[in-house]
Design a protein around this motif. Sequence first.
Motif, PDB file in Angstrom:
ATOM      1  N   ARG C  10      17.979 -14.658 -16.128  1.00 21.43           N
ATOM      2  CA  ARG C  10      19.298 -13.865 -16.427  1.00 21.43           C
ATOM      3  C   ARG C  10      21.094 -14.032 -15.134  1.00 21.43           C
ATOM      4  NH1 ARG C  10      18.125  -8.562 -18.602  1.00 21.43           N
ATOM      5  NH2 ARG C  10      17.556  -9.160 -20.036  1.00 21.43           N
ATOM      6  N   GLY C  11      22.034 -13.821 -15.906  1.00 19.77           N
ATOM      7  CA  GLY C  11      21.989 -13.773 -14.672  1.00 19.77           C
ATOM      8  C   GLY C  11      23.239 -15.402 -14.926  1.00 19.77           C
ATOM      9  N   PHE C 211      28.501  -9.318 -19.051  1.00 17.40           N
ATOM     10  CA  PHE C 211      27.577  -8.513 -18.718  1.00 17.40           C
ATOM     11  C   PHE C 211      26.731  -7.815 -20.086  1.00 17.40           C
ATOM     12  CE2 PHE C 211      30.912  -5.838 -16.370  1.00 17.40           C
ATOM     13  CZ  PHE C 211      30.206  -4.813 -17.914  1.00 17.40           C
ATOM     14  N   ARG C 213      24.607  -8.254 -23.245  1.00 10.99           N
ATOM     15  CA  ARG C 213      23.957  -9.726 -23.749  1.00 10.99           C
ATOM     16  C   ARG C 213      23.923  -9.046 -25.187  1.00 10.99           C
ATOM     17  NH1 ARG C 213      19.471 -12.439 -21.581  1.00 10.99           N
ATOM     18  NH2 ARG C 213      18.156 -11.632 -23.519  1.00 10.99           N
ATOM     19  N   LEU C 317      22.316  -7.387 -13.138  1.00 14.88           N
ATOM     20  CA  LEU C 317      20.763  -7.679 -13.809  1.00 14.88           C
ATOM     21  C   LEU C 317      21.715  -9.081 -14.881  1.00 14.88           C
ATOM     22  CD1 LEU C 317      18.391  -7.724 -14.591  1.00 14.88           C
ATOM     23  CD2 LEU C 317      18.756  -6.279 -17.095  1.00 14.88           C
ATOM     24  N   ASN C 318      22.776  -9.038 -16.034  1.00 11.87           N
ATOM     25  CA  ASN C 318      22.895  -9.710 -16.653  1.00 11.87           C
ATOM     26  C   ASN C 318      24.404 -10.679 -16.086  1.00 11.87           C
ATOM     27  OD1 ASN C 318      21.478  -8.246 -19.182  1.00 11.87           O
ATOM     28  ND2 ASN C 318      23.346  -7.368 -19.240  1.00 11.87           N
ATOM     29  N   GLY C 321      21.677 -11.852 -11.814  1.00 10.07           N
ATOM     30  CA  GLY C 321      20.108 -12.283 -12.835  1.00 10.07           C
ATOM     31  C   GLY C 321      19.653 -11.427 -11.548  1.00 10.07           C
ATOM     32  N   ASP C 343      17.930  -3.051 -22.050  1.00 10.81           N
ATOM     33  CA  ASP C 343      18.353  -4.144 -20.904  1.00 10.81           C
ATOM     34  C   ASP C 343      17.240  -4.590 -19.885  1.00 10.81           C
ATOM     35  OD1 ASP C 343      20.080  -4.811 -22.455  1.00 10.81           O
ATOM     36  OD2 ASP C 343      21.254  -5.728 -21.595  1.00 10.81           O
ATOM     37  N   GLU C 346      13.821  -5.190 -21.193  1.00 15.01           N
ATOM     38  CA  GLU C 346      13.563  -6.568 -21.512  1.00 15.01           C
ATOM     39  C   GLU C 346      13.556  -7.071 -20.139  1.00 15.01           C
ATOM     40  OE1 GLU C 346      16.709  -7.675 -24.377  1.00 15.01           O
ATOM     41  OE2 GLU C 346      16.320 -10.118 -24.046  1.00 15.01           O
ATOM     42  N   ALA C 347      13.824  -7.309 -18.727  1.00 14.90           N
ATOM     43  CA  ALA C 347      13.478  -8.032 -18.474  1.00 14.90           C
ATOM     44  C   ALA C 347      12.698  -7.609 -17.126  1.00 14.90           C
ATOM     45  CB  ALA C 347      15.079  -7.346 -16.640  1.00 14.90           C
TER      46      ALA C 347
END
Lengths: 178, 101, 1002
Positions: C10-11, C211, C213, C317-318, C321, C343, C346-347
Amino acid sequence: MFDASSNALTVSRSGFTAKSLGGGRRFALQGRKDTLEGVAKAFGLAEAPAMLQSASAGDCTLLRLAPQELFIIAGEAGLPEAVTTYLGTVPNSLVEVSERQVGWTLEGERLRDTLAALSPLDLRTKSFPVGTATRTLFGKADGMLWRTDENSFHLEVWRSFAPYMVAMMDAAALDASW
Amino acid sequence: MLLIRCPYCGERAEVEFSNGGEAHIDRPADPMSLSAEEWAQFLYMRDNPKGLIAERWRHAHGCNRFFNAIRDTRTDRFVVTYEIGQPRPDVTPEQAAEAAR
Amino acid sequence: MSRSFRVPGRGRVNTRRPVRFTFDGRSIEGFEGDTLASALLATGTHLMGRSFKYHRPRGPISAGSDEPNAIVAVGSGPALQTPNLVATQVEIYDGLTAQSQNRFPCLQFDMGAVNNLASPLLPSGFYYKTFMWPRNFWTKVYEPIIRRSAGLGVAPTAPDPDHYAFQYTFCDVLVAGAGPSGLAAALAAAKAGAEVMIADETAEFGGSLLFDRASRIDGLQTADWVERTVTELKAMPNVRMFTRTTVFNYGPHNMVALNQRMTDHLGTPDPATPRERLWQVRAKQVVIASGAIERPLVFEGNDRPGVMLASAALTFLNRYGVACGRRAVIATADDSAYRVALDLIEAGVTVAAIVDIRPKPDSELFRKVKAAGITVLTNSTVQRAHGSQRIHSVELAPVLPGGDVGEGKNYRCDLLLMSGGWTPSLHLFSQSKGKVIYDADLDTYLPGESAQAERSTGSCRGLYDLGEVLADGLKIGTEAAKDAGCDGEIDLPLWEVTTDAIGRGGFTGALPRRGKGLTAMAFVDYQNDVTAKDVKLAVREGFRSIEHIKRYTTTGMATDQGKTSNLNALGIASSALGRPKQQIGLTTFRAPYTPVTFGAFSGHERGNEFDPDRRTPIDPWARTKGAVFEDVSLWRRARYFPQPGEDMDAAVARECLAVRKSVGIFDATTLGKIEVVGPDAAEFMNRMYVNAWTKLGVGKCRYGLMCRENGFVYDDGVVGRIAPDRFHVTTTTGGAAGVLNMMEDYLQTEWQDLDVWLTSTSEEWAVIAVQGPKAREVLAPLVDGLDISHKTMPHMSVVEGTIGGIPMRLFRVSFSGELGFEVNVPTSRALEVWERIWEAGKPHNMTPYGTETMHVLRAEKGYIIVGQETDGTATPDDAGCGWAVSKLKKDFVGKRSLALPAMQDPDRYQLVGLYTEAPQEVLEEGVQLVANSNEVIPMNKIGHVTSSYHSATLGRSIALAMVSGGRARMGQTLYVPMEDRMIPVTVTSPVFYDAEGARLNV
């Protein structure tokens, strides 16, 4: 950093140079509209340059800086006899100011960015085409700017403002490269 | 920074100008014939309108000419600028509304 | 541990480029592309600062410039520390040092937190109420304490070694913000042929697309679409793009200010690079694409580290990361938080529960979340977040019919995300003077009618659906270009957009809570520590206007300008006042949008480039002679020329005596000079000056005195008639520009009939004053045969000639009281002429003198200096210059005013001389005068000292003063009250030396 005590009143940076103007005389000519038209004829011109416009006659250049004022950049010989003769016949004010101002020829591809650090004038070619001349403010110095070519300007300031002007142009030219 | 239209040089930035106060206040032709009250009126009394004002400006760092302008004091929007000596132009209601906007 | 909250894959940070920095001395590793906040969060650190008033532990609630809590200082040392930066904007680099603020001795244990315990004693208006009395406590006790505890970070104490650039520029369309709508608008305007500038405050273009996704544009991930669009824009020659550049001020007439940060993200920038550049952009059209800011929810403990905005967690997060916690609870009033939940899951983050204040949320996202098995409590609220330096649990409770809150249940969590819906960012629109309007449907304010050439696009005007936002950007960009005069054929893209369907949502004000909660700390304005009860208290104490509530509570007045707080404060005030929000209105948004450094504002205006340092052509000579200089307006003038071992008094005494006994040389170049030319020149001079000019012959000079129309002295100077239609006018050094301006004013606006024109010749002529009994002897051999004898060239005359072949205007004038000449020569030849005169003067022991000696010499003669003896309330007669005023002229500027009764009052302040009883006592300039030394305080002032010197010529002190009815007080004793004594002085004539003027006429 510019050193006011030195005599190097020029700027040389990548993308911008200011070279001192050599010699020549300057005259501030003021009068009513008819007089300015008469002077233009004495210079051999069809008409006086319009407001903020310039015209060349022999080795003289006439800049219309105000409705009642033609600023004349002349060679060492000064004004043509026809002009001084004509001026003897009409009310006007002709004052030599050759010593009042000093100036530079400005050139380089970062010229506009450099000047834009000092002046709020819109110097895009569409707003300030070649041949345009005006007085304006550069930081805290009054200046007279005349565009002689797409990438070349003629700038004059009062003599005692020259070190300040050079310091400002030098710093602005350096910044303009980033 | 305001953008001001000099009648001679066109639009220029405010830093080139200085404001000269209310316009259309003529200096009396024979001041000595005025009473003290009349003279004080001329010398000191000025309008301070919320809205349109006719005022003097000088293109101090340009052509150095004085000129007059009509400006809305609430919005700093100019309706018109004109040469000294011309009468105060009429402002249409539409122009006034635009300036007040 | 250091990277334990990183989420692999991520990120947008560069995980191959670790970056090491320190925070409060602790060495930490992050990645290139991290902000200070994301790098700290990646280590599990939420605690980044202490709050302003209560010193409560705080962590970031946002991921952007709206962050109110995580305020830090970056850099170290007395010059290099920059305080008050927000950690969510600071980009890390190798070697960066950052410190938390507002804590002592350390962030984890802070003495100031005692304020938190005392919070019931610090309600809104605390300062106004508490520090009222006793009155004399204010300066001695209260103010020093308040000053010490006020302010955020510590300002640097040493000069800033960096430099800052400035530039004016112009464009057709300026786009503020490079999120989806901004990019679309820029693209459309650029395609239409407009000169476009687009600026974004962050390090990358793309805004929310960086960010997001979930959405797809033309089948592309949104970040890939951004890359494609930015590449296309960058390839266009009519587009200028700026990252790290904040559009922070929307001024009048579409002048917009941008602050570009050029080196703050670099560890070792080239020292020649400007640190920041301030742009002043005159844009024909402005497109505001400033986006929307997520609203916090107001509940007890909403400021505890670990509580943050849902969108912030999504961004961390996106884009970076980083998972902001392991176990999250989400409190929302809006659908967008459900996307965050998906999200996060999912992470690998656990979502313990979602609490939604809305009774019946219903959207595709809601259903997806339910389908994922997440607990969703609807019609419920957060009663309280538990934990101090990090939350550990949160109490969620149902909202009961009637609005009360039922018994709740604690949920264990280390992250509480909140979403009160979205607040369109109206700052720039409001700065442009546009009026905001309340939109009942969205329950927020939106841009109303434009006041300037400006349009808003995208979420800052209440559009949240990505497809709508992009289409709106294209439309607005096209319109802006058209209005800027660019209406080329545009081949507009048609983008295929898939995105989450977002329903209605949002909440403003304080969440419902159980009980009265008088002690609950539910924050509205985090940065200024304003709580919901502070706003309620303000209303209870009688404040009705939102502007008053704002000032009383300070809500929205911090450096974040109420980005996260304004609407909630409004909501609370609205319910407390029992009036709908639209009747209350929003407070004004002030520039700057985010704080701007003083460095950026000052630009080049520091050191040598602050002011022009005007020097005369004699300056190099004066420097070699060891002159001491003083500033006179912008000029640098030689003040005195000390010999080895001399102080100023000794040097001035020597210089004065030299002029009186033999000859001195003085640089008077800085005098203003105006050439008045034309057939009506004499008439014009008659009208401008109080003197009469018609009869002044060619070759003669006269002392000219100028009043303003109010009759008070404005300027003075010697005027020479060079020709029937030509006057050489001199002004004071400081008055040069003002006199020319006043002359032009009358000429252009009152007397357009006159054929006369004005030209400044101040710098055309340099002026060398040669003063003293030997002046003629020095000059006579130099002036190329000119007869300068007293007979042909008496006092107050002027002649044109040459000096060593150099053109010259020679004035026989004196400001010293001695025989004197002023040699006017072309500026570029002045040094040459000066040196020639200097050589010729050597046999006469010629002495260079400076402004200080000039002042003493003229004071001995009672010559006034405008602005020293006069102060804008002195008439010519008051200043002892009544003789200069023409009685015959029908009119001149100021004449009518001089005839007013008040101007004839015998008690007016008049110029007199003063002798102290003790001859060596030199009075201080500016001291007051009283008639009776025994008077009780407050004494009646009857005048003041304007000039005071030791006169070497007279061997005693002298002073000039303006004294009420002074000329009738000759011989009287007056008193100067000093702190410890009375100084008696005797009133005398202001002319102390050569009253009959014999020394001038030789």
